[in-house]
Design a protein around this motif. Structure first.
Motif, mmCIF file in Angstrom:
data_model
loop_
_atom_site.group_PDB
_atom_site.id
_atom_site.type_symbol
_atom_site.label_atom_id
_atom_site.label_comp_id
_atom_site.label_asym_id
_atom_site.label_seq_id
_atom_site.Cartn_x
_atom_site.Cartn_y
_atom_site.Cartn_z
ATOM 1 N N ILE A 1 0.775 -1.079 0.079
ATOM 2 C CA ILE A 1 -0.009 0.204 -0.027
ATOM 3 C C ILE A 1 0.913 1.316 -0.140
ATOM 4 O O ILE A 1 0.839 2.047 -0.721
ATOM 5 N N THR A 2 1.762 1.225 1.049
ATOM 6 C CA THR A 2 2.512 2.590 1.293
ATOM 7 C C THR A 2 3.523 2.634 0.066
ATOM 8 O O THR A 2 3.679 3.548 -0.760
ATOM 9 N N PHE A 3 4.284 1.559 -0.436
ATOM 10 C CA PHE A 3 4.985 1.562 -1.942
ATOM 11 C C PHE A 3 4.084 1.814 -2.988
ATOM 12 O O PHE A 3 4.692 2.773 -3.826
ATOM 13 N N GLY A 4 3.131 1.453 -3.203
ATOM 14 C CA GLY A 4 2.205 1.699 -4.646
ATOM 15 C C GLY A 4 2.067 3.386 -4.368
ATOM 16 O O GLY A 4 2.111 4.063 -5.542
ATOM 17 N N ALA A 5 1.544 3.608 -3.253
ATOM 18 C CA ALA A 5 1.125 4.884 -3.239
ATOM 19 C C ALA A 5 2.232 5.957 -3.153
ATOM 20 O O ALA A 5 2.284 7.394 -4.007
ATOM 21 N N THR A 6 3.586 5.641 -2.599
ATOM 22 C CA THR A 6 4.759 6.465 -2.897
ATOM 23 C C THR A 6 5.149 6.325 -4.229
ATOM 24 O O THR A 6 5.429 7.372 -4.883
ATOM 25 N N VAL A 7 4.972 5.412 -4.989
ATOM 26 C CA VAL A 7 5.330 5.355 -6.400
ATOM 27 C C VAL A 7 4.361 6.124 -7.344
ATOM 28 O O VAL A 7 4.779 7.015 -8.005
ATOM 29 N N GLY A 8 2.981 6.273 -7.063
ATOM 30 C CA GLY A 8 2.047 7.229 -7.336
ATOM 31 C C GLY A 8 2.676 8.727 -7.122
ATOM 32 O O GLY A 8 2.468 9.649 -8.100
ATOM 33 N N ALA A 9 3.059 9.044 -5.858
ATOM 34 C CA ALA A 9 3.459 10.499 -5.569
ATOM 35 C C ALA A 9 4.593 10.687 -6.553
ATOM 36 O O ALA A 9 4.769 11.728 -6.927
ATOM 37 N N ALA A 10 5.763 9.609 -6.626
ATOM 38 C CA ALA A 10 6.840 10.065 -7.543
ATOM 39 C C ALA A 10 6.265 10.426 -8.972
ATOM 40 O O ALA A 10 7.020 10.908 -9.625
ATOM 41 N N MET A 11 5.333 9.464 -9.394
ATOM 42 C CA MET A 11 4.919 9.907 -10.782
ATOM 43 C C MET A 11 4.170 11.209 -10.866
ATOM 44 O O MET A 11 4.551 11.729 -11.813
ATOM 45 N N GLU A 12 3.618 11.551 -9.883
ATOM 46 C CA GLU A 12 3.067 12.948 -10.017
ATOM 47 C C GLU A 12 4.068 14.071 -10.220
ATOM 48 O O GLU A 12 4.212 14.903 -10.983
ATOM 49 N N LEU A 13 5.057 13.594 -8.957
ATOM 50 C CA LEU A 13 6.465 14.685 -9.062
ATOM 51 C C LEU A 13 7.270 14.670 -10.587
ATOM 52 O O LEU A 13 7.647 15.631 -10.772
#
Lengths: 615, 159
Positions: A363-375
């Motif tokens: 969960i945290t990993f996927g969401a962190t990848v999502g944040a990185a993709m937005e950045l």
């Protein structure tokens, strides 16, 4: 009695293992598992402690029904101060490990200090000793289990361990048992790694005895199993589709957070759904799903066992990933998929396998990848920094990044921080989608209002398992409430939080609550445990546990400001679906909730409340 | 009518309710290490398989026992260990080709499935009917029916 009445205390600094009697006064006030272990924790640990310092402790605890014939009675929890959050952490896991701890004769194991070198704890009934783990350090979870079982020459040994994520300080490392069940959230595996504790191996041959009234207990468990067998969610939906039964449902509600919560519906939701896992792949003519599976004692069997497409780019020439293994569950499928805009079911299962193998929270990993993709989308992170193109929807990026994170390679090291620390580092803290530094799970609180409050006030940071109002707001359990309004949600969230605290302290799985209420659990506990466990007593225990955790967090430095959602959910309205135009009404619900809880406007429990709860 | 345990591994979820029921029936404690039925989890194949004594007609264990501690229960067809006679020599554990007779250190005797005297606790506890207790002459009935269902027959016109 339900309890074994024995606690194992392991001092990792000194290398000692000592048995001590369980505090039975506390057992009457906090039941077991989450409640009782948290009581031990708050009595022994300074709330200000650095989670990764030797002064932090970590407790693995069973409940009174763990290891019995009560349906789902195989749970254990890990209680500590979370590495990711700095708040009280309580991560719950199934599989077979918890029951084995009980069978060996232990209600809980308390770890304190820090070992000077890598060790693992080997328990065989009353015998417990720390053993050298130099040969296990650097190994994955899957390798560790295999090596320990071979070394002990005992395939019936049950193992929980950290993978390379926990060793290398990934802030959201899990503790994984039985290959793919995990105490998953808040970085409990990170704490374990900081103590140089690689694994716990248990063989228990004593069993769970001492049930107060065996006849009444068997009668109560049979009746409760019948309730599960006659409920559509627990007898059909969950066994057939697992938690993945929710993917299409939540998407249609406009509550499936997509691309770091920019959207609330995912155009490829169907492709990554539970239904899709049943469909034959055009590539090899086989469905991803092989079978459903149960944890210890569970008569629901929601678990997913799947096999990947051997020709998929992520595993081609990697036969070690071709066998059957755990996944996908809904939260992981959402976080690795919709949260990043990735609609490739096979890529999601691959990333999920890596999370299990290397021990970190999908969960945290996927969401962190999502944040990185937005950045990346905003141009704040570049291709050079990440080491690859990482636009929303890139299955290739997801796969590569999953391989780099536990090992701390390249940008994987930064992903290991979690989204809150990552986004803060790049000057965009508001893009981290979570509460108390822990990322949201798979329900957008603009489309399910009560979940916004449940997230904001969850004692372990954003979480769906502390107060799952989705049951009421979406599924109508126990009563249907309107997901789009804030009215009544304060009381609803409080009721779910208090009841869940009891289930988490009993040794059973919270998924039973799709069919069970406290009234179904109560006769089982009352027959198993001495002391008279009425509905009133259990309700009070639940509320007491919640407030105890809250008091710890307040002392750790959390305030009302931390009971809040990121600005996106309060200002950027849902663009599509039934919740179109809605933001979350957390600022309306929070004061109502504090009032319902008997807390002041700063979120501090009043003296009267504490007194009423005996705190 | 004699009955027999019938195990359909395809229905097994690995919950181990059968193992707990077995130990509770025989020892009054939930303790899977004392169970006479074991569920094997072939993780990499995604298969869970319960396994226990098949109650062989010409039972090797029974014939091998030097003190005649294993007797046929004529009512159930079970081969039953008489604890009072068993000397714990373990010869039966060697004789059994399937490994379903095992020695119990605590009692100094061997143990095996005795069909609980005709009401096996494992079958009652199984939530998915992976373990059932059926007509001993017709353990193939389920499979026959499945294949029968696949037989290509013409729909009958006009009933």
């Amino acid at each position: 009695m339900g309890w074994t009445k024995k606690v194992l205390r392991v001092d990792l600094s000194k290398g000692t293992c000592k048995s001590e009697p369980l505090n039975m006064k506390w057992a009457q006030e906090y039941l077991g598992q989450r409640g009782l272990a948290t009581k031990y924790f708050v009595e022994e640990v300074d709330p200000k402690v650095d989670p990764l310092s030797p002064a932090n402790k970590m407790i693995m605890a069973t409940g009174p029904l763990t290891g019995t014939m009560a349906s789902t009675g195989g749970r254990y929890s890990v209680i500590t101060k979370g590495a990711l959050t700095g708040a009280i952490a309580c991560s719950n896991s199934g599989g077979y490990f918890g029951a084995e701890m009980k069978f060996a004769g232990w209600d809980m194991v308390i770890f304190e200090g820090k070992s000077p070198k890598p060790v693992y704890l080997a328990i065989e009934d009353d015998k417990a000793e720390l053993r050298d783990a130099a040969h296990l350090w650097g190994k994955t979870v899957w390798q560790t289990e295999e090596i320990i079982k071979k070394t002990h020459q005992d395939p019936q040994t049950r193992v929980c361990s950290i993978g390379r994520a926990g060793e290398n300080g990934v802030m959201y490392a899990c503790i994984v048992n039985d290959l793919h069940r995990a105490a998953g959230r808040s970085g409990v595996g990170t704490v374990m790694g900081s103590k140089n504790l690689k694994a716990v191996a248990i063989r228990g041959t004593k069993g769970a005895g001492g049930i107060k009234d065996g006849k009444a207990f068997m009668k109560a468990t049979v009746a409760a199993k019948k309730v599960l067998a006659e409920n559509a969610v627990t007898s059909q939906g969950l066994p057939t589709y697992g938690t993945q039964v929710l993917m299409n449902v939540i998407n249609e509600m406009g509550a499936l957070p997509t691309r770091n919560h920019r959207d609330v519906q995912f155009e490829d939701a169907r492709k990554i759904s539970g239904e899709a896992m049943h469909e034959k792949r055009p590539t090899d003519g086989k469905a991803q799903l092989v079978t459903n599976a149960a944890c210890f004692g569970c008569t629901i069997a929601c678990g997913r066992i799947s096999k990947m497409d051997e020709g998929h780019f992520s595993v081609v020439n990697k036969p070690e990933y071709w066998g059957a293994s755990g996944g996908l569950e809904y939260e992981a499928a959402w976080a690795l998929g919709a949260a990043n805009g990735v609609g490739d079911l096979e890529a999601l299962q691959y990333a999920n396998l890596i999370c299990n193998e290397d021990g970190y929270d999908p969960i945290t990993f996927g969401a962190t990848v999502g944040a990185a993709m937005e950045l990346y989308d905003l141009g704040i992170l570049t291709k050079e920094q990440i080491g690859m193109d990482a636009p929303f929807g890139s299955a290739e990026a997801l796969v590569k990044l999953s391989e780099m994170t536990a090992k701390g390679e390249g940008f994987g090291k930064e992903l290991g921080l979690g989204s809150a620390r990552l986004c803060a580092k790049y000057g965009k803290p508001e893009l981290s989608m979570g509460v108390k530094k822990q990322e949201f799970p798979a329900y957008d609180s603009r489309g399910i209002q009560g979940m916004g409050l449940a997230y904001a006030t969850s004692n372990r940071g954003a979480c769906h398992l502390r107060g799952y109002t989705v049951a009421s707001e979406v599924l109508g359990i126990p009563v249907k409430t309107d997901p789009l309004v804030t009215e009544g949600k304060a009381d609803l969230v409080k009721a779910f939080q208090d009841a869940t605290s009891v289930f988490d302290s009993a040794g059973v799985c919270v998924f039973t609550t799709f069919a069970w209420t406290l009234a179904d659990l109560q006769p089982q506990l009352d027959a198993a445990c001495e002391g008279g466990w009425s509905m009133e007593k259990l309700a009070l225990v639940g509320e007491r546990i919640w407030n105890m955790e809250r008091v710890f967090n307040n002392a750790a430095g959390f305030t009302a400001k931390d009971d809040d959602l990121p600005p996106r959910l309060k200002t950027e309205a849902a663009k599509t679906g039934p919740a179109k135009g809605k933001v979350n009404g957390i600022d309306v619900m929070r004061p109502e909730y504090y009032k319902a809880r008997g807390w002041d406007e700063k979120g501090v429990p009043s003296k009267d409340t504490l007194k009423r709860l005996g705190l | 009518m004699q009955k027999s345990l019938y195990i359909d591994a395809n229905k097994c979820t690995g919950c181990l309710q059968c193992e707990m029921a077995c130990s509770y029936e025989n020892y009054g404690v939930f303790n899977i290490s004392k169970s006479r039925i074991k569920v094997f989890n072939f993780e990499h194949a995604g298969r869970m398989v319960p396994y226990t004594c098949t109650q062989c007609a010409e039972a090797w264990c029974l014939h091998a026992c030097p003190v005649e501690a294993i007797k046929l229960d004529a009512l159930t067809g079970a081969k039953v260990v008489n604890d009072a006679t068993c000397v714990g020599c373990k010869v039966c554990t060697i004789a059994c080709p399937f490994g379903t007779v095992n020695y119990v250190v605590e009692t100094g005797k061997v143990q095996k499935c005795d069909l609980c005297g005709g009401d096996p606790a494992c079958a009652s506890a199984c939530p998915t009917a992976a373990i059932t207790y059926v007509d001993a002459d017709w353990t193939g009935l389920d499979k026959m029916k499945q294949w029968a269902g696949k037989t290509d027959t013409q729909p009958r016109a006009n009933g």
